[in-house]
Design a protein around this motif. Structure first.
Motif, mmCIF file in Angstrom:
data_model
loop_
_atom_site.group_PDB
_atom_site.id
_atom_site.type_symbol
_atom_site.label_atom_id
_atom_site.label_comp_id
_atom_site.label_asym_id
_atom_site.label_seq_id
_atom_site.Cartn_x
_atom_site.Cartn_y
_atom_site.Cartn_z
ATOM 1 N N PHE A 1 -8.800 -1.584 -13.850
ATOM 2 C CA PHE A 1 -8.133 -1.718 -12.545
ATOM 3 C C PHE A 1 -8.005 -0.396 -11.783
ATOM 4 O O PHE A 1 -7.094 -0.219 -10.989
ATOM 5 N N CYS A 2 -8.920 0.548 -12.050
ATOM 6 C CA CYS A 2 -8.940 1.777 -11.222
ATOM 7 C C CYS A 2 -10.326 1.930 -10.609
ATOM 8 O O CYS A 2 -11.315 1.433 -11.145
ATOM 9 N N SER A 3 -10.388 2.620 -9.454
ATOM 10 C CA SER A 3 -11.660 2.713 -8.736
ATOM 11 C C SER A 3 -12.389 4.011 -9.062
ATOM 12 O O SER A 3 -11.774 5.007 -9.458
ATOM 13 N N ILE A 4 -13.696 3.981 -8.847
ATOM 14 C CA ILE A 4 -14.505 5.186 -9.077
ATOM 15 C C ILE A 4 -14.085 6.292 -8.104
ATOM 16 O O ILE A 4 -14.004 7.459 -8.477
ATOM 17 N N GLY A 5 -13.765 5.906 -6.853
ATOM 18 C CA GLY A 5 -13.310 6.929 -5.895
ATOM 19 C C GLY A 5 -12.055 7.621 -6.397
ATOM 20 O O GLY A 5 -11.943 8.852 -6.344
ATOM 21 N N GLY A 6 -11.102 6.822 -6.915
ATOM 22 C CA GLY A 6 -9.877 7.400 -7.472
ATOM 23 C C GLY A 6 -10.177 8.249 -8.702
ATOM 24 O O GLY A 6 -9.597 9.315 -8.905
ATOM 25 N N ASN A 7 -11.122 7.777 -9.526
ATOM 26 C CA ASN A 7 -11.512 8.552 -10.715
ATOM 27 C C ASN A 7 -12.075 9.915 -10.325
ATOM 28 O O ASN A 7 -11.753 10.934 -10.937
ATOM 29 N N VAL A 8 -12.927 9.917 -9.291
ATOM 30 C CA VAL A 8 -13.516 11.194 -8.862
ATOM 31 C C VAL A 8 -12.432 12.073 -8.239
ATOM 32 O O VAL A 8 -12.341 13.278 -8.513
ATOM 33 N N PRO B 1 -16.905 3.895 -3.306
ATOM 34 C CA PRO B 1 -15.721 4.355 -4.032
ATOM 35 C C PRO B 1 -14.772 3.278 -4.522
ATOM 36 O O PRO B 1 -14.038 3.484 -5.482
ATOM 37 N N GLY B 2 -14.783 2.091 -3.871
ATOM 38 C CA GLY B 2 -13.819 1.060 -4.253
ATOM 39 C C GLY B 2 -14.200 0.282 -5.505
ATOM 40 O O GLY B 2 -13.381 -0.467 -6.045
ATOM 41 N N ALA B 3 -15.459 0.454 -5.974
ATOM 42 C CA ALA B 3 -15.871 -0.274 -7.191
ATOM 43 C C ALA B 3 -14.999 0.172 -8.361
ATOM 44 O O ALA B 3 -14.692 1.357 -8.504
ATOM 45 N N PHE B 4 -14.586 -0.780 -9.189
ATOM 46 C CA PHE B 4 -13.781 -0.435 -10.358
ATOM 47 C C PHE B 4 -14.664 0.246 -11.407
ATOM 48 O O PHE B 4 -15.860 -0.043 -11.515
ATOM 49 N N TYR C 1 0.813 -1.220 0.000
ATOM 50 C CA TYR C 1 0.000 0.000 0.000
ATOM 51 C C TYR C 1 0.847 1.271 0.000
ATOM 52 O O TYR C 1 0.344 2.353 0.231
ATOM 53 N N ARG C 2 2.144 1.139 -0.255
ATOM 54 C CA ARG C 2 3.008 2.322 -0.147
ATOM 55 C C ARG C 2 3.057 3.174 -1.407
ATOM 56 O O ARG C 2 3.360 4.354 -1.329
ATOM 57 N N ARG C 3 2.809 2.561 -2.545
ATOM 58 C CA ARG C 3 3.042 3.294 -3.797
ATOM 59 C C ARG C 3 1.882 3.121 -4.753
ATOM 60 O O ARG C 3 1.150 2.139 -4.672
ATOM 61 N N ASP C 4 1.756 4.094 -5.675
ATOM 62 C CA ASP C 4 0.860 3.870 -6.805
ATOM 63 C C ASP C 4 1.715 3.504 -8.015
ATOM 64 O O ASP C 4 2.896 3.175 -7.867
ATOM 65 N N ARG C 5 1.150 3.590 -9.227
ATOM 66 C CA ARG C 5 1.897 3.130 -10.413
ATOM 67 C C ARG C 5 3.028 4.088 -10.801
ATOM 68 O O ARG C 5 3.789 3.802 -11.708
ATOM 69 N N ARG D 1 -6.777 6.002 -0.328
ATOM 70 C CA ARG D 1 -6.272 5.175 -1.433
ATOM 71 C C ARG D 1 -7.409 4.406 -2.089
ATOM 72 O O ARG D 1 -8.230 3.790 -1.413
ATOM 73 N N GLY D 2 -7.432 4.463 -3.428
ATOM 74 C CA GLY D 2 -8.392 3.662 -4.186
ATOM 75 C C GLY D 2 -7.721 2.371 -4.608
ATOM 76 O O GLY D 2 -7.354 1.542 -3.785
ATOM 77 N N ALA D 3 -7.494 2.236 -5.931
ATOM 78 C CA ALA D 3 -6.878 1.005 -6.433
ATOM 79 C C ALA D 3 -5.381 1.158 -6.655
ATOM 80 O O ALA D 3 -4.725 0.221 -7.113
ATOM 81 N N GLY D 4 -4.832 2.342 -6.396
ATOM 82 C CA GLY D 4 -3.381 2.538 -6.518
ATOM 83 C C GLY D 4 -2.880 2.530 -7.957
ATOM 84 O O GLY D 4 -1.709 2.242 -8.195
ATOM 85 N N SER D 5 -3.748 2.885 -8.908
ATOM 86 C CA SER D 5 -3.301 2.924 -10.321
ATOM 87 C C SER D 5 -2.836 4.316 -10.731
ATOM 88 O O SER D 5 -2.505 4.537 -11.895
ATOM 89 N N GLY D 6 -2.829 5.250 -9.779
ATOM 90 C CA GLY D 6 -2.466 6.642 -10.089
ATOM 91 C C GLY D 6 -1.057 6.756 -10.651
ATOM 92 O O GLY D 6 -0.183 5.914 -10.381
ATOM 93 N N LEU D 7 -0.834 7.810 -11.416
ATOM 94 C CA LEU D 7 0.452 7.968 -12.100
ATOM 95 C C LEU D 7 1.192 9.218 -11.644
ATOM 96 O O LEU D 7 2.116 9.669 -12.322
ATOM 97 N N SER D 8 0.785 9.796 -10.507
ATOM 98 C CA SER D 8 1.471 11.007 -10.067
ATOM 99 C C SER D 8 1.871 10.955 -8.590
ATOM 100 O O SER D 8 2.156 11.984 -7.998
ATOM 101 N N GLY D 9 1.860 9.774 -8.018
ATOM 102 C CA GLY D 9 2.265 9.651 -6.613
ATOM 103 C C GLY D 9 1.236 10.210 -5.640
ATOM 104 O O GLY D 9 1.558 10.494 -4.492
ATOM 105 N N GLY D 10 -0.018 10.329 -6.077
ATOM 106 C CA GLY D 10 -1.071 10.903 -5.215
ATOM 107 C C GLY D 10 -1.364 10.042 -4.007
ATOM 108 O O GLY D 10 -1.720 10.551 -2.943
ATOM 109 N N SER D 11 -1.238 8.711 -4.147
ATOM 110 C CA SER D 11 -1.512 7.873 -2.978
ATOM 111 C C SER D 11 -0.223 7.248 -2.428
ATOM 112 O O SER D 11 -0.270 6.219 -1.748
ATOM 113 N N SER D 12 0.929 7.891 -2.709
ATOM 114 C CA SER D 12 2.182 7.446 -2.070
ATOM 115 C C SER D 12 2.049 7.597 -0.558
ATOM 116 O O SER D 12 1.530 8.615 -0.085
#
Ligand SMILES: Cc1cc2nc3c(=O)[nH]c(=O)nc-3n(C[C@H](O)[C@H](O)[C@H](O)COP(=O)(O)OP(=O)(O)OC[C@H]3O[C@@H](n4cnc5c(N)ncnc54)[C@H](O)[C@@H]3O)c2cc1C
Length: 448
Positions: free
Chosen positions: A113-120, A86-89, A4-8, A46-57
Motif C-alpha cells: 500500500f505504498c507508491s513508487i513515487g513515495g518510495n523514491v 509514481p502512483g503505482a504501488f 488527504y490531510r494526513r499520512d500514517r 502525495r503518494g499513497a499516504g503511508s509515510g510515518l513522519s508526516g512528510g505528506s501532512s
C-alpha cells in the motif's frame, strides 16, 4: 479533502488544504505547479499516504498534488528496466516484473500500500535491503517537475552515467521538497531464489543483538529482522500463531543462496544463535511457511498500533552499537514509564521503536514526547542517525539541525533555496526556515 490531510503518522498539526489535485500526467502536474508558483501557493506532493513522519501532512491553504492516478508500468525485459509512473504501488511493480521472471527488490513492510513515487521520495528501505540495498540503488532515471513548472529528465535507462552532477540521487530521498517526481526508471534483477527461513528466540536482548553482529560479520543473509518482547506479544495478540511470549527477542533470518549453500548458511546462523544463548531455533525451506514468519514481522506496526497512540521512530546505528541502542531504549522506556516496542531491520542497524501512549492521558503523552527525543539523542550519541528510511518529514524536523550540524544544515538550505526559491514545495517538511528549537532532553537517563 479530509482524506488527504494526513499520512500514517497522523500528525495532529496537519493543516487544511485549499484543494486536492489528482494528476493524470506530467503535464497536469506542470500546470498545477505553474499556477501555484505564480501565486506563491504551497504544494504538498502525495503518494499513497503511508509515510510515518508526516512528510505528506497537509499545510493550510496548500494544493495537495496526489499522484495516485498515475499508475502505468512498462517493463523492458531485454534491458531489465521498468518505466513506472509514481502512483503505482511497490507491489504492483514487483508483480509486473515477476511476469517477466524479474524482480524489483526494495520491499518496505508497507509494499502492498505504498507508491513508487513515495518510495523514491523517501529512499525507502525494507526487509531484503540488508543484501539487496535500498530504493536509490535501483533508480536509474527520473522525470521531475521543478518548482517553476519545468519538467526535467535526469538519468535514464543506462547502467552507467556520470555526466554532470549526480542530480538523480539528489532528488531520491528529497521528500517532495525539491520537485515532484512524475516518472521513475528502475533497474530490475533476475527473480530471487526461494528462500530458507530461520526463526530464533532469545531470553536476552544482548544475546539477540550479539547474534546479529556475529551473523552480519560472517555472511550476507537476504533478511535479518528483529522484534522485542512487546512487539512479539502485540503480534501474537493479533495472529495467535504461537510465538514465544516470554522471549526477550526474536530474530527472523532468511537466505536465498542456491541449493546446498542455503542449508549450509542456515546451519551456520543456527550455530551462531545457539552460541549467543538462543532458547529455540526453527528453520524451514518451505517458502510459504517462511512467509508466515515474515508476515508476523510485517504486521508488527499495525499490531502495536492497536495498543494506543504511537510515536514512531526510525533510528539507526552502526551495527556494533545495536545492543547499546536497544538496551538504552529499554532504559528510556522504564525511566519514562512509556511502553516502547522495538522492531528492527537489524542487519541494517535500523530500528523502529514504537512509543505507545494513551491519547487521553496528557501526562503520559508528555512523557512519551520526551522519550521520543531521548531515543533520537541516544542514537546520535552512538554514532547513528535520526532516520534510516522513513525520512525527516515534519515530526523529526526539530532534531535535524543537531544531527547535521551548522555547515551541513546550511548546505541543505542553500540547495533548497536554489531549486525552490519561493519555498512552495512541501514547506515545513525536512527543513525549517528557522531551525526549530530542540527540546531539552535528559541524555543521562537515556545513556545509563
Ligand atoms: C505498516 C507500515 C510499514 C512500513 N514499513 C516500511 C519499511 O519497511 N521501510 C520503509 O522505508 N518505509 C516503511 N513504511 C513507511 C512508508 O510506507 C514509506 O515511507 C513509503 O515510501 C511512503 O510511500 P507513499 O507512497 O505512501 O508516500 P507518502 O506517504 O504519500 O509520501 C511520503 C513522502 O514522499 C513525498 N512524495 C510522495 N510522492 C511523491 C512524488 N511523486 N514526488 C515527490 N514527492 C513525493 C511526500 O511529499 C512525502 O514527503 C511503512 C509504513 C507503514 C504504515
Amino acid at each position: 479533502m479530509e482524506a488527504y490531510r494526513r499520512d500514517r503518522a497522523n500528525d495532529p498539526n496537519a493543516g487544511m488544504p485549499l484543494a486536492v489535485v489528482r494528476a493524470r500526467s506530467t503535464e497536469d502536474v506542470q500546470v498545477v505547479v505553474r499556477i501555484a508558483a505564480s501565486r506563491g501557493v504551497p504544494i504538498v506532493p502525495r503518494g499513497a499516504g503511508s509515510g510515518l513522519s508526516g512528510g505528506s501532512s497537509a499545510v493550510d491553504g496548500a494544493i495537495i498534488v496526489s499522484l495516485d492516478r498515475m499508475r502505468s508500468i512498462d517493463i523492458d525485459p531485454s534491458t531489465r528496466v521498468a518505466t513506472v509512473q509514481p502512483g503505482a504501488f511497490n507491489a504492483e511493480v514487483k508483480a509486473a516484473a515477476a511476469t517477466h521472471g524479474l524482480w524489483y527488490p526494495p520491499d518496505p513492510s508497507s509494499f502492498e500500500f505504498c507508491s513508487i513515487g513515495g518510495n523514491v521520495a523517501t529512499n525507502a528501505g525494507g526487509l531484503c535491503c540488508v543484501k539487496y540495498g535500498v530504493t536509490t540503488d535501483y533508480v536509474l532515471g527520473l522525470t521531475v517537475v521543478l518548482a517553476d513548472g519545468r519538467a526535467v529528465r535526469l538519468g535514464g535507462p543506462r547502467l552507467k552515467d556520470v555526466a554532470g552532477l549526480s542530480l538523480t540521487k539528489l532528488f531520491v530521498g528529497s521528500e517532495g521538497t525539491l520537485g515532484i517526481i512524475t516518472e521513475v526508471i528502475l533497474r530490475l534483477i533476475p527473480a530471487q531464489l526461494p528462500p530458507t527461513t530461520l526463526v530464533a528466540f532469545f531470553p536476552t536482548l544482548g544475546g539477540a543483538t550479539a547474534a546479529v553482529l556475529a551473523i552480519s560479520s560472517r555472511m550476507r543473509p537476504s533478511m535479518l529482522e528483529f522484534m522485542d518482547r512487546t512487539s512479539i506479544n502485540a503480534v501474537e495478540d493479533e495472529t495467535r500463531m504461537g510465538l514465544d511470549r516470554d522471549a526477550a527477542a526474536v530474530l527472523i533470518v532468511q537466505t536465498d543462496e542456491p541449493g546446498a549453500h542455503a542449508a549450509e548458511q542456515i546451519a551456520k546462523v543456527e550455530e551462531i544463535c545457539n552460541q549467543n544463548g538462543a532458547s529455540e531455533c526453527y528453520s524451514t525451506d518451505d517458502p510459504e511457511e517462511g512467509e508466515a514468519f515474515i508476515h508476523a514481522r510485517r504486521v508488527a506496526i499495525p499490531s502495536v498500533e492497536k495498543k494506543g497512540s504511537l510515536l514512531l521512530e526510525d533510528v539507526g546505528v552502526p551495527l556494533p552499537r545495536l545492543g547499546d541502542l536497544v538496551m538504552g531504549i529499554e532504559r528510556i522506556s522504564q525511566a519514562r514509564q512509556v511502553p516502547i516496542a522495538v522492531i528492527a531491520h537489524a542487519g541494517d542497524g535500523n530500528t523502529h521503536p514504537l512509543l505507545v501512549f494513551d491519547p487521553r492521558d496528557e501526562e503520559q503523552k508528555a512523557r512519551a514526547e520526551i522519550a521520543y527525543g531521548e531515543v533520537m539523542n541516544l542514537a546520535t550519541s552512538l554514532g547513528g542517525t535520526i532516520t534510516g528510511e522513513h525520512g525527516v518529514g515534519r515530526l523529526k524536523r526539530p532534531w535535524l539541525p543537531g544531527y547535521l550540524g551548522e555547515d551541513v544544515l546550511e548546505l541543505n538550505m542553500r540547495i533548497k533555496a536554489a531549486l525552490d526559491p519561493q519555498n512552495i514545495l512541501n514547506p515545513g517538511a525536512v527543513l525549517a526556515e528557522q531551525p526549530a528549537v530542540v527540546r531539552e532532553v535528559d541524555l543521562a537517563t537515556a545513556c545509563h
